[in-house]
Design an enzyme around this catalytic site. Structure first.
Site, short mmCIF file in Angstrom:
data_model
loop_
_atom_site.label_atom_id
_atom_site.label_comp_id
_atom_site.label_asym_id
_atom_site.label_seq_id
_atom_site.Cartn_x
_atom_site.Cartn_y
_atom_site.Cartn_z
N ARG A 61 0.72 -1.28 -0.03
CA ARG A 61 0.00 -0.16 -0.12
C ARG A 61 0.93 1.28 0.04
O ARG A 61 1.84 1.40 0.77
CB ARG A 61 -0.91 -0.02 1.19
CG ARG A 61 -2.00 -0.84 1.10
CD ARG A 61 -2.69 -1.25 2.48
NE ARG A 61 -3.73 -2.26 2.47
CZ ARG A 61 -4.50 -2.66 3.30
NH1 ARG A 61 -4.39 -1.76 4.42
NH2 ARG A 61 -5.33 -3.61 3.31
N LYS B 141 -11.50 -12.06 6.08
CA LYS B 141 -12.73 -11.28 6.76
C LYS B 141 -13.69 -10.82 5.98
O LYS B 141 -13.48 -10.69 4.67
CB LYS B 141 -12.19 -10.30 7.88
CG LYS B 141 -11.27 -9.22 7.20
CD LYS B 141 -10.81 -8.33 8.42
CE LYS B 141 -9.85 -7.27 7.76
NZ LYS B 141 -8.58 -7.77 7.51
N ASP C 126 -13.25 -2.39 0.83
CA ASP C 126 -13.09 -3.49 0.03
C ASP C 126 -14.05 -4.44 0.57
O ASP C 126 -14.14 -5.59 -0.05
CB ASP C 126 -11.64 -3.98 -0.09
CG ASP C 126 -11.22 -4.19 1.51
OD1 ASP C 126 -11.49 -3.67 2.14
OD2 ASP C 126 -10.41 -5.48 1.28
N GLU D 174 -10.92 -10.04 14.49
CA GLU D 174 -9.89 -8.78 14.98
C GLU D 174 -10.61 -7.58 15.48
O GLU D 174 -11.66 -7.41 15.01
CB GLU D 174 -9.10 -8.49 13.79
CG GLU D 174 -8.02 -9.74 13.31
CD GLU D 174 -7.34 -9.27 12.16
OE1 GLU D 174 -6.27 -9.62 12.06
OE2 GLU D 174 -7.87 -8.16 11.34
N THR E 208 -1.52 -9.95 14.25
CA THR E 208 -2.59 -9.03 13.75
C THR E 208 -2.32 -9.58 11.91
O THR E 208 -1.11 -9.50 11.52
CB THR E 208 -2.70 -7.77 13.64
OG1 THR E 208 -2.72 -7.52 15.08
CG2 THR E 208 -3.20 -6.87 12.84
N ASP F 233 -16.41 -1.36 4.93
CA ASP F 233 -15.23 -0.48 4.47
C ASP F 233 -15.08 -0.51 3.02
O ASP F 233 -15.93 -0.98 2.39
CB ASP F 233 -13.94 -0.93 5.28
CG ASP F 233 -13.36 -2.42 4.74
OD1 ASP F 233 -14.27 -3.16 4.46
OD2 ASP F 233 -12.19 -2.46 4.92
N SER G 116 -7.88 -1.13 1.21
CA SER G 116 -8.95 -1.56 2.16
C SER G 116 -9.65 -0.31 2.73
O SER G 116 -10.41 0.60 2.14
CB SER G 116 -8.22 -2.07 3.48
OG SER G 116 -9.04 -2.82 4.40
N HIS G 117 -9.51 -0.05 3.89
CA HIS G 117 -10.28 1.16 4.72
C HIS G 117 -9.56 2.38 4.39
O HIS G 117 -10.28 3.29 5.02
CB HIS G 117 -10.40 0.74 6.22
CG HIS G 117 -9.07 0.49 6.84
ND1 HIS G 117 -8.06 -0.53 6.60
CD2 HIS G 117 -8.59 1.34 7.68
CE1 HIS G 117 -7.19 -0.37 7.32
NE2 HIS G 117 -7.22 0.88 7.97
N SER H 61 -10.02 -4.81 14.92
CA SER H 61 -9.98 -3.68 13.89
C SER H 61 -11.20 -4.07 12.92
O SER H 61 -11.18 -3.60 11.74
CB SER H 61 -8.43 -3.66 13.03
OG SER H 61 -8.32 -5.17 12.85
N ASP I 192 -14.19 -5.94 3.65
CA ASP I 192 -14.06 -7.03 4.60
C ASP I 192 -14.03 -6.66 6.20
O ASP I 192 -14.01 -7.54 6.95
CB ASP I 192 -12.56 -7.74 4.36
CG ASP I 192 -11.37 -6.58 4.43
OD1 ASP I 192 -11.73 -5.23 4.80
OD2 ASP I 192 -10.44 -6.92 4.42
N ARG I 193 -14.51 -5.51 6.23
CA ARG I 193 -14.47 -4.87 7.80
C ARG I 193 -16.02 -4.56 7.73
O ARG I 193 -16.76 -4.35 6.92
CB ARG I 193 -13.70 -3.81 7.95
CG ARG I 193 -12.10 -4.06 7.73
CD ARG I 193 -11.39 -2.85 8.19
NE ARG I 193 -9.96 -3.32 7.91
CZ ARG I 193 -8.83 -2.82 8.75
NH1 ARG I 193 -9.18 -2.12 9.77
NH2 ARG I 193 -7.68 -3.28 8.65
#
Length: 638
Positions: free
Chosen positions: A103, A461, A363, A448, A429, A361, A196-197, A450, A365-366
């Site tokens: 990233r 996730k 992508d 997690e 993590t 989020d 991600s987020h 997060s 996954d959260r």
């Protein structure tokens, strides 16, 4: 009506295309060869608009032979009948992956050969049998630069002998869906284009990672090889094929290489229908005395929310907010927490708020789960899902195999595992650490702190999975309720859980984009401090049980991971943990985790910040955070 996908065989027209493109700028440039790539309108869904247009950048100099005038290439033909250009390149610094892929700021990826180097280094790191003539999946969260990146990845994959790329329409496919598709289609692996987020847009973040055939993120043994190969790379193998129109479903062939554009929702939705009792959830969402709201945060789950929650489960269309995926997430920060999902929080804490609120989020996954005026911490969420899974979710009717959490996540899940007599694991993590346990049949549900929760239905996730799990629990608890009865709420379920298991007060302080030097010095200071510590040392009113830098030995393959977070664990079970996050794109994010267990039901209704204040003060004092980083306040408190 049955769908018949288009099949385009370009084998006989590639030569003509190459001749035309040499005399036609509109065809020769990778971004303008197909009009949809520069359009502010995207046909994935009728109202999907991109808030920014893609500029013509030098990042794609390696994507066609005609654009590499400063780096002449040598053409050769592979066995699958494609013309492949060997594009000279040089190593680029800073391409080491973090917790979940590479990233950086999008401008870094748009530099000449930056992305191409990493993709080629990946192929150089894999055994040929892991991709030659094989199937790879490609998807992303729809953020800025994904459309350019899709074309680069497709051409390098073809150049390295991949047989087929299966890509989501417009390059869109959530991270959980990529994992699901890899597993269902028995693919060799797949690429996820996402940061991600983290925020998206020309000034913000982009990311890339690779998942293996099980659908899980590549292990460190592979990501370390990728990084090593980025330090010595000298050529990029780039197939000389035109850009693929990702706006149309169907198959396009180039010799023995093909690209299939698929609906990004279909396979994932089918999996969710096999995991959950959709009629049960529909019975809840169709009640006149129940209201649900889902905030897609203008991210990838906007493409999934309507087909799943509205069309399949009967939620009202106005229950979906920010449901149009945008390249810059509507100028927002697609991180589902109390700070960045403030609009949802305000709705849920407003007068007569909805019964259940949720967000996901960038992508997909959260997740974040809220009840009316009530926030469910991620640590509590996974514990409560695990405690209720067998009765409320058909996938777990035979009971979970085992439970696991990341080290910083609170011990709430540990207590569920103990009561249910299940195997329990504490891992570093990073979702990749759960994969081996799942593949070995040791793990079913994990999470997690997060905002990541999931199970062994895939190897990532899964934000929508977590939302459906909570809807299943609430639906199961209310399945016999009559219209005049008071419904069991989210807060009722959580408080009942605390009464049985006790409450783990938990909070996380994030200090984002700190100067890396100061953050690293703080961690080194803490490591020195714990090296001198001993059992019984006093920290204010707390007595030390042990202090260490977390080390994990994988019980399946014996691999060892070190330096995963500095822990201070006290005799009453309280914990303070310090970590540097590996999911940012710039600077360092310092995270402090604070936890305290409270068995007394009469003390379960305290505000977490009040209950944890002595430990929070101790954490800031022990770490000398302000002295090392200059930060007086955290960016985010969870």
């Amino acid at each position: 009506m049955a769908f018949s996908p288009r099949i385009i065989d370009t084998t006989t027209t590639t030569t003509l295309f190459t001749k035309l493109s040499s005399n036609n700028d509109a065809l020769s440039h990778p971004l303008t060869s197909l009009s949809f790539l520069n359009s502010s309108y995207s046909p994935l869904y009728p109202n999907l608009f991109c808030s920014t247009k893609l500029p013509l950048k030098s990042s794609l100099k390696a994507s066609s032979s005609s654009s590499s005038s400063t780096s002449p290439s040598t053409a050769f033909t592979q066995s699958q009948g494609l013309k492949v250009n060997s594009v000279p390149t040089k190593p680029i610094e800073g391409q080491k992956t973090g917790t979940s892929g590479l990233r950086k700021k999008v401008k870094a990826f748009m530099e000449e050969n930056y992305l191409a180097n990493w993709i080629q280094a990946l192929f150089n790191s894999l055994p040929p049998e892991d991709y030659k003539n094989g199937l790879l999946v490609l998807g992303g969260d729809g953020r800025y630069f994904n459309r350019e990146a899709s074309q680069i990845i497709i051409k390098i994959a073809a150049g390295n002998g991949v047989g087929k790329i299966l890509v989501g329409k417009e390059g869109i496919m959530s991270t959980p869906a990529v994992s699901a598709v890899i597993r269902k289609r028995k693919a060799n692996g797949g690429f996820v284009m996402s940061a991600s987020h983290n925020p998206g847009g020309p000034e913000y973040d982009w990311g890339i990672k690779f998942n293996y055939s099980s659908g899980q993120p590549a292990p460190e043994s592979i990501t370390d090889k990728i990084y090593g190969n980025t330090l010595s790379i000298s050529e990029i193998k780039m197939a000389d094929i035109p850009d693929v129109d990702l706006s149309l479903l169907g198959v396009t062939k180039y010799g023995n290489f093909s690209v299939e554009v698929v609906d990004p929702v279909t396979d994932y939705l089918e999996l969710m229908e096999n995991v959950f009792d959709f009629p049960l959830i529909r019975s809840l969402l169709s009640r006149s005395d129940f209201r649900f709201v889902f905030d897609a945060m203008h991210a990838v789950t906007g493409a999934y929310a309507k087909p799943i929650f509205v069309e399949k489960l009967g939620a009202s269309l106005d229950s979906i907010s920010n449901g149009v995926p945008l390249e810059d997430f509507g100028h927002g920060h697609p991180d589902p927490n109390l700070t960045y999902a403030k609009d949802l929080v305000d709705i849920m804490y407003g007068e007569n708020g909805p019964d259940v609120g949720a967000a996901s989020d960038g992508d997909g996954d959260r997740n974040m789960i809220l009840g009316r005026g009530f926030f469910v911490t991620p640590s509590d969420s996974v514990a409560i899902i695990a405690a209720n899974a067998q009765e409320a979710i058909p996938y777990f009717w035979n009971g979970p195999k085992g439970l696991a959490r990341s080290m910083p996540t609170s011990g709430a899940l540990d207590r569920v595992a103990q009561k249910l007599n299940l195997s329990f694991f504490e891992v570093p993590t990073g979702w990749k650490f759960f994969g081996n346990l799942m593949d070995a049949g040791k793990l079913s549900i994990c999470g997690e702190e997060s905002f990541g929760t999931g199970s062994d239905h895939i190897r990532e996730k899964d934000g929508i999975w977590a939302v459906l799990a909570w809807l299943s629990i609430i639906a199961y608890r209310n399945k016999d309720k009559k219209p005049e009865d008071k419904l069991i709420s989210v807060s009722d379920v959580v408080k009942e859980h605390w009464a049985i298991y006790g409450r783990n007060y938990f909070s996380r302080y994030d200090y984002e984009e700190c100067e890396s030097d100061g953050a690293n010095k703080m961690i080194e200071y803490l490591r020195d401090l714990i090296s001198k510590s001993k059992t019984g040392d006093k920290y204010g009113s707390y007595a030390l049980q042990f202090a260490d830098d977390f080390t994990y030995t994988d019980p399946v393959d014996g691999s060892v991971v070190t330096k995963q977070g500095v822990r201070f664990v006290f005799t009453d079970g309280s914990r303070i943990i310090f970590r540097l996050s590996g999911t940012g794109s710039a600077g360092a994010t310092v995270r402090i985790y604070i936890e305290q267990f409270e068995p007394d039901v009469s003390k379960h209704d305290l505000d977490a910040q009040v209950a944890l204040k002595p430990l929070i003060d101790l954490a800031l004092s022990v770490s000398k955070l302000e002295e090392f980083t200059g930060r007086q306040k955290p960016t985010v408190i969870t």
